[in-house]
Design a protein around this motif. Structure first.
Motif, mmCIF file in Angstrom:
data_model
loop_
_atom_site.group_PDB
_atom_site.id
_atom_site.type_symbol
_atom_site.label_atom_id
_atom_site.label_comp_id
_atom_site.label_asym_id
_atom_site.label_seq_id
_atom_site.Cartn_x
_atom_site.Cartn_y
_atom_site.Cartn_z
ATOM 1 N N LEU A 93 -14.123 -77.281 -48.054
ATOM 2 C CA LEU A 93 -12.789 -77.890 -47.949
ATOM 3 C C LEU A 93 -12.802 -79.342 -48.394
ATOM 4 C CD1 LEU A 93 -11.947 -76.329 -44.523
ATOM 5 C CD2 LEU A 93 -10.556 -75.998 -46.581
ATOM 6 N N ALA A 94 -11.673 -79.761 -48.955
ATOM 7 C CA ALA A 94 -11.464 -81.169 -49.286
ATOM 8 C C ALA A 94 -11.531 -81.992 -48.002
ATOM 9 C CB ALA A 94 -10.098 -81.332 -49.942
ATOM 10 N N VAL A 120 -7.360 -81.993 -45.304
ATOM 11 C CA VAL A 120 -6.551 -80.767 -45.299
ATOM 12 C C VAL A 120 -5.262 -81.212 -44.616
ATOM 13 C CG1 VAL A 120 -6.423 -78.381 -44.505
ATOM 14 C CG2 VAL A 120 -8.643 -79.357 -45.121
ATOM 15 N N THR A 161 -7.645 -71.696 -32.950
ATOM 16 C CA THR A 161 -6.624 -72.569 -32.366
ATOM 17 C C THR A 161 -6.599 -73.947 -33.030
ATOM 18 O OG1 THR A 161 -8.293 -73.121 -30.717
ATOM 19 C CG2 THR A 161 -6.601 -71.513 -30.072
ATOM 20 N N GLY A 162 -7.482 -74.199 -33.975
ATOM 21 C CA GLY A 162 -7.588 -75.529 -34.583
ATOM 22 C C GLY A 162 -6.525 -75.764 -35.647
ATOM 23 N N TRP A 163 -6.662 -76.891 -36.314
ATOM 24 C CA TRP A 163 -5.680 -77.310 -37.321
ATOM 25 C C TRP A 163 -5.569 -76.267 -38.435
ATOM 26 C CZ3 TRP A 163 -1.646 -79.648 -38.924
ATOM 27 C CH2 TRP A 163 -1.497 -80.119 -40.221
ATOM 28 N N ILE A 164 -6.696 -75.840 -38.953
ATOM 29 C CA ILE A 164 -6.677 -74.865 -40.056
ATOM 30 C C ILE A 164 -6.535 -73.452 -39.492
ATOM 31 C CG2 ILE A 164 -8.001 -73.951 -42.009
ATOM 32 C CD1 ILE A 164 -9.304 -76.829 -42.142
ATOM 33 N N SER A 202 -6.353 -72.233 -24.872
ATOM 34 C CA SER A 202 -6.586 -71.638 -26.197
ATOM 35 C C SER A 202 -6.254 -70.146 -26.189
ATOM 36 C CB SER A 202 -8.032 -71.850 -26.629
ATOM 37 O OG SER A 202 -8.253 -73.216 -26.863
ATOM 38 N N LEU A 257 -18.758 -71.509 -28.670
ATOM 39 C CA LEU A 257 -19.625 -71.422 -29.845
ATOM 40 C C LEU A 257 -21.092 -71.174 -29.473
ATOM 41 C CD1 LEU A 257 -18.842 -71.512 -32.749
ATOM 42 C CD2 LEU A 257 -18.990 -73.996 -32.688
ATOM 43 N N ARG A 313 -12.062 -70.758 -25.847
ATOM 44 C CA ARG A 313 -12.992 -71.288 -24.826
ATOM 45 C C ARG A 313 -12.252 -71.820 -23.605
ATOM 46 N NH1 ARG A 313 -14.885 -77.227 -26.974
ATOM 47 N NH2 ARG A 313 -13.033 -77.672 -28.203
ATOM 48 N N HIS A 362 -16.390 -80.782 -33.439
ATOM 49 C CA HIS A 362 -16.026 -82.112 -33.947
ATOM 50 C C HIS A 362 -16.205 -83.182 -32.872
ATOM 51 C CE1 HIS A 362 -13.498 -80.000 -37.204
ATOM 52 N NE2 HIS A 362 -14.550 -80.534 -37.779
ATOM 53 N N GLY A 365 -12.419 -70.868 -34.052
ATOM 54 C CA GLY A 365 -11.610 -72.042 -34.423
ATOM 55 C C GLY A 365 -10.180 -71.662 -34.719
ATOM 56 N N LEU A 414 -14.381 -70.892 -38.330
ATOM 57 C CA LEU A 414 -13.783 -72.217 -38.521
ATOM 58 C C LEU A 414 -14.128 -73.190 -37.398
ATOM 59 C CD1 LEU A 414 -10.231 -70.908 -39.454
ATOM 60 C CD2 LEU A 414 -11.817 -71.985 -41.046
ATOM 61 N N ALA A 415 -14.643 -72.668 -36.275
ATOM 62 C CA ALA A 415 -14.917 -73.574 -35.150
ATOM 63 C C ALA A 415 -16.025 -74.546 -35.534
ATOM 64 C CB ALA A 415 -15.329 -72.763 -33.915
ATOM 65 N N PHE A 416 -15.877 -75.759 -35.117
ATOM 66 C CA PHE A 416 -16.916 -76.767 -35.333
ATOM 67 C C PHE A 416 -16.802 -77.765 -34.201
ATOM 68 C CE2 PHE A 416 -19.073 -80.407 -37.319
ATOM 69 C CZ PHE A 416 -20.206 -79.768 -37.819
ATOM 70 N N ARG A 472 -24.936 -79.856 -42.671
ATOM 71 C CA ARG A 472 -23.863 -78.869 -42.877
ATOM 72 C C ARG A 472 -24.163 -78.015 -44.111
ATOM 73 N NH1 ARG A 472 -17.886 -79.175 -40.994
ATOM 74 N NH2 ARG A 472 -17.844 -76.929 -40.763
HETATM 75 N N1 LIG Z 1 -9.306 -80.620 -41.251
HETATM 76 C C1 LIG Z 1 -9.940 -81.052 -42.337
HETATM 77 O O1 LIG Z 1 -9.409 -81.914 -43.045
HETATM 78 C C2 LIG Z 1 -11.299 -80.472 -42.722
HETATM 79 C C3 LIG Z 1 -11.927 -80.966 -43.860
HETATM 80 C C4 LIG Z 1 -13.168 -80.463 -44.236
HETATM 81 C C5 LIG Z 1 -13.765 -79.449 -43.472
HETATM 82 N N2 LIG Z 1 -13.128 -78.997 -42.338
HETATM 83 C C6 LIG Z 1 -13.781 -77.936 -41.547
HETATM 84 O O2 LIG Z 1 -12.898 -76.841 -41.374
HETATM 85 C C7 LIG Z 1 -13.132 -76.219 -40.100
HETATM 86 C C8 LIG Z 1 -11.842 -76.196 -39.290
HETATM 87 O O3 LIG Z 1 -11.421 -77.546 -39.107
HETATM 88 P P1 LIG Z 1 -10.139 -77.949 -38.269
HETATM 89 O O4 LIG Z 1 -9.618 -79.216 -38.852
HETATM 90 O O5 LIG Z 1 -9.217 -76.798 -38.120
HETATM 91 O O6 LIG Z 1 -10.808 -78.283 -36.859
HETATM 92 P P2 LIG Z 1 -10.098 -78.621 -35.463
HETATM 93 O O7 LIG Z 1 -8.626 -78.787 -35.608
HETATM 94 O O8 LIG Z 1 -10.880 -79.747 -34.849
HETATM 95 O O9 LIG Z 1 -10.345 -77.304 -34.624
HETATM 96 C C9 LIG Z 1 -11.626 -76.980 -34.168
HETATM 97 C C10 LIG Z 1 -11.614 -75.576 -33.614
HETATM 98 O O10 LIG Z 1 -12.925 -75.269 -33.162
HETATM 99 C C11 LIG Z 1 -12.843 -74.875 -31.798
HETATM 100 N N3 LIG Z 1 -14.041 -75.332 -31.105
HETATM 101 C C12 LIG Z 1 -14.581 -76.551 -31.081
HETATM 102 N N4 LIG Z 1 -15.695 -76.566 -30.322
HETATM 103 C C13 LIG Z 1 -15.836 -75.308 -29.864
HETATM 104 C C14 LIG Z 1 -16.778 -74.685 -29.022
HETATM 105 N N5 LIG Z 1 -17.812 -75.372 -28.488
HETATM 106 N N6 LIG Z 1 -16.623 -73.371 -28.752
HETATM 107 C C15 LIG Z 1 -15.592 -72.669 -29.260
HETATM 108 N N7 LIG Z 1 -14.662 -73.209 -30.072
HETATM 109 C C16 LIG Z 1 -14.791 -74.511 -30.356
HETATM 110 C C17 LIG Z 1 -11.603 -75.550 -31.237
HETATM 111 O O11 LIG Z 1 -11.177 -74.843 -30.088
HETATM 112 P P3 LIG Z 1 -10.202 -75.501 -28.973
HETATM 113 O O12 LIG Z 1 -8.799 -75.222 -29.440
HETATM 114 O O13 LIG Z 1 -10.539 -74.775 -27.738
HETATM 115 O O14 LIG Z 1 -10.502 -76.963 -28.912
HETATM 116 C C18 LIG Z 1 -10.666 -75.399 -32.424
HETATM 117 O O15 LIG Z 1 -10.120 -74.104 -32.453
HETATM 118 C C19 LIG Z 1 -14.245 -77.029 -39.461
HETATM 119 O O16 LIG Z 1 -15.482 -76.446 -39.782
HETATM 120 C C20 LIG Z 1 -14.112 -78.378 -40.140
HETATM 121 O O17 LIG Z 1 -15.269 -79.175 -40.072
HETATM 122 C C21 LIG Z 1 -11.916 -79.472 -41.952
#
Ligand SMILES: NC(=O)c1ccc[n+]([C@@H]2O[C@H](COP(=O)([O-])OP(=O)(O)OC[C@H]3O[C@@H](n4cnc5c(N)ncnc54)[C@H](OP(=O)(O)O)[C@@H]3O)[C@@H](O)[C@H]2O)c1
Length: 332
Positions: free
Chosen positions: A184-185, A188, A33-36, A60, A76, A56, A99, A31, A95-97, A162
């Motif tokens: 996490l809250a 974020v 490359t994601g937001w966090i 990315s 994943l 993936r 979503h 994860g 961190l990947a999920f 979860r």
């Molecule tokens: N943001 C919040 O407010 C918040 C709040 C509570 C908990 N969380 C948890 O914190 C974690 C990070 O959240 P985030 O907001 O950063 O998520 P995000 O921005 O949606 O990023 C998700 C990341 O997971 C990767 N991913 C998704 N499916 C995948 C797969 N099948 N194989 C490999 N990589 C995969 C994505 O890769 P690509 O770049 O390739 O798409 C991306 O890097 C998650 O577990 C989320 O549920 C977040």
């Protein structure tokens, strides 16, 4: 495996005297490359660690390389790729999920994939005392009380699947993995957010009112993305095995106050939406907007010396970046 680089850091972590021998790690981040994750990567690199990020897609992989991380191709569900990257690392931040799957109605399958990945990391790190830090959430905690890191969430709650992932991660402590879970809250927040608060802004624009459900007295904890990124680094570096950490800089903000800030910035009326109409008004966000969660992070702060320094949610809204011209956003 012993950490692969040992160096003298010019930036000792909180509480460590200057010149103290610091251990730099090769960290596998999913994860990334994601937001966090895209905040965690520079946080780790700035602290002297090397980052290998799961990618993936070509896009990315390119983003990771541009951020100074080494891309590891895989998804994943490629458990062998996860196992080998974790085994070659000094520690893992997961961190990947999925979503996309979770928000299209199959939360359980997304949580299952999360748990399988955690179990795979556990097998790769078994007996090594290397760290595994996973992301979890505070959604689903009981309403009306301030929950602490010692509270055990109910697996029958909507976020139950979860919770099973968190339990799987913490159980790895008994097989020699320094595992920890960052709850996490629900928001974020920060500049570039495409999550719940950004969606609430979009709904307000679309409906012409900034809404909250009922009396809006229910609470959301909050944390700034950069404070959350620091917490993940601190957990990697020093959280004891089986630690539960709360990524909540603010204990609980009344949802009505969030709606009021949005209404003020968009110059829209702020309106109560009846619970029975919330599904139609807020769509998929309605369940989350109805959450009432208050969470302390006192134990986390004491354990790791984590001190959030970034703006709180309302101050962040007041900085204006949530109200730039709307752009196409992916569903979180
Ligand atoms: N943001 C919040 O407010 C918040 C709040 C509570 C908990 N969380 C948890 O914190 C974690 C990070 O959240 P985030 O907001 O950063 O998520 P995000 O921005 O949606 O990023 C998700 C990341 O997971 C990767 N991913 C998704 N499916 C995948 C797969 N099948 N194989 C490999 N990589 C995969 C994505 O890769 P690509 O770049 O390739 O798409 C991306 O890097 C998650 O577990 C989320 O549920 C977040």
């Amino acid at each position: 495996m012993t950490p692969n680089v040992i160096g003298l850091s010019g930036h000792p972590p909180c509480g460590v005297p200057a010149g103290h021998l610091e251990v730099f790690m090769r960290v596998f981040v999913t994860g990334a490359t994601g937001w966090i994750g895209s905040a965690v990567v520079p946080e780790l690199i700035a602290a002297g660690h090397q980052v290998v990020g799961l990618a993936r897609s070509d896009a990315s992989a390119d983003a990771l390389a541009a951020a100074g991380a080494e891309p590891q191709r895989g998804a994943l569900d490629d458990l062998e790729a996860l196992r080998s990257a974790a085994g070659a690392s000094d520690g893992v931040i997961h961190l990947a999920f999925k979503h996309d799957q979770a928000f299209s109605g199959n939360f359980e399958a997304a949580a299952d994939a999360d748990r399988r990945a955690i179990e795979t990391f556990g097998a790769a790190l078994d007996g090594s005392h290397r760290p595994l830090v996973i992301a979890s959430g505070l959604a689903g905690q009981p309403p009306g009380v301030v929950v602490t890191e010692n509270d055990v969430p109910d697996t029958d709650a909507p976020a139950g699947p979860r919770t099973l992932s968190e339990r799987a991660a913490l159980a790895l402590a008994s097989s020699g993995v320094r595992s920890s879970s960052v709850r996490l809250a629900p928001t974020v927040h920060g500049d570039g957010d495409h999550g719940f608060v950004a969606t609430l802004v979009d709904i307000a624009r679309d409906k012409g009112v900034s809404g909250y459900i009922g009396d809006g007295a229910n609470h959301w904890p909050a944390v700034h993305r950069l404070d959350a990124a620091r917490l993940f680094r601190l957990a990697l570096e020093s959280a004891p095995a089986a630690s539960v950490l709360h990524g909540a800089a603010e204990e609980g903000i009344p949802v009505r106050a969030i709606a009021e800030a949005i209404g003020r910035h968009l110059d829209l009326p702020v309106t109560s939406i009846a619970p029975e109409d919330s599904g139609e008004h807020f769509g998929w966000l309605s369940g989350f907007l109805a959450l009432d969660v208050q969470a302390s992070s006192a134990l986390t702060r004491n354990m790791l010396g984590w001190q959030p320094t970034r703006p709180g949610l309302i101050d962040d809204l007041d900085q204006g970046h949530y109200f730039r011209e709307p752009v196409a956003r992916p569903t979180p």
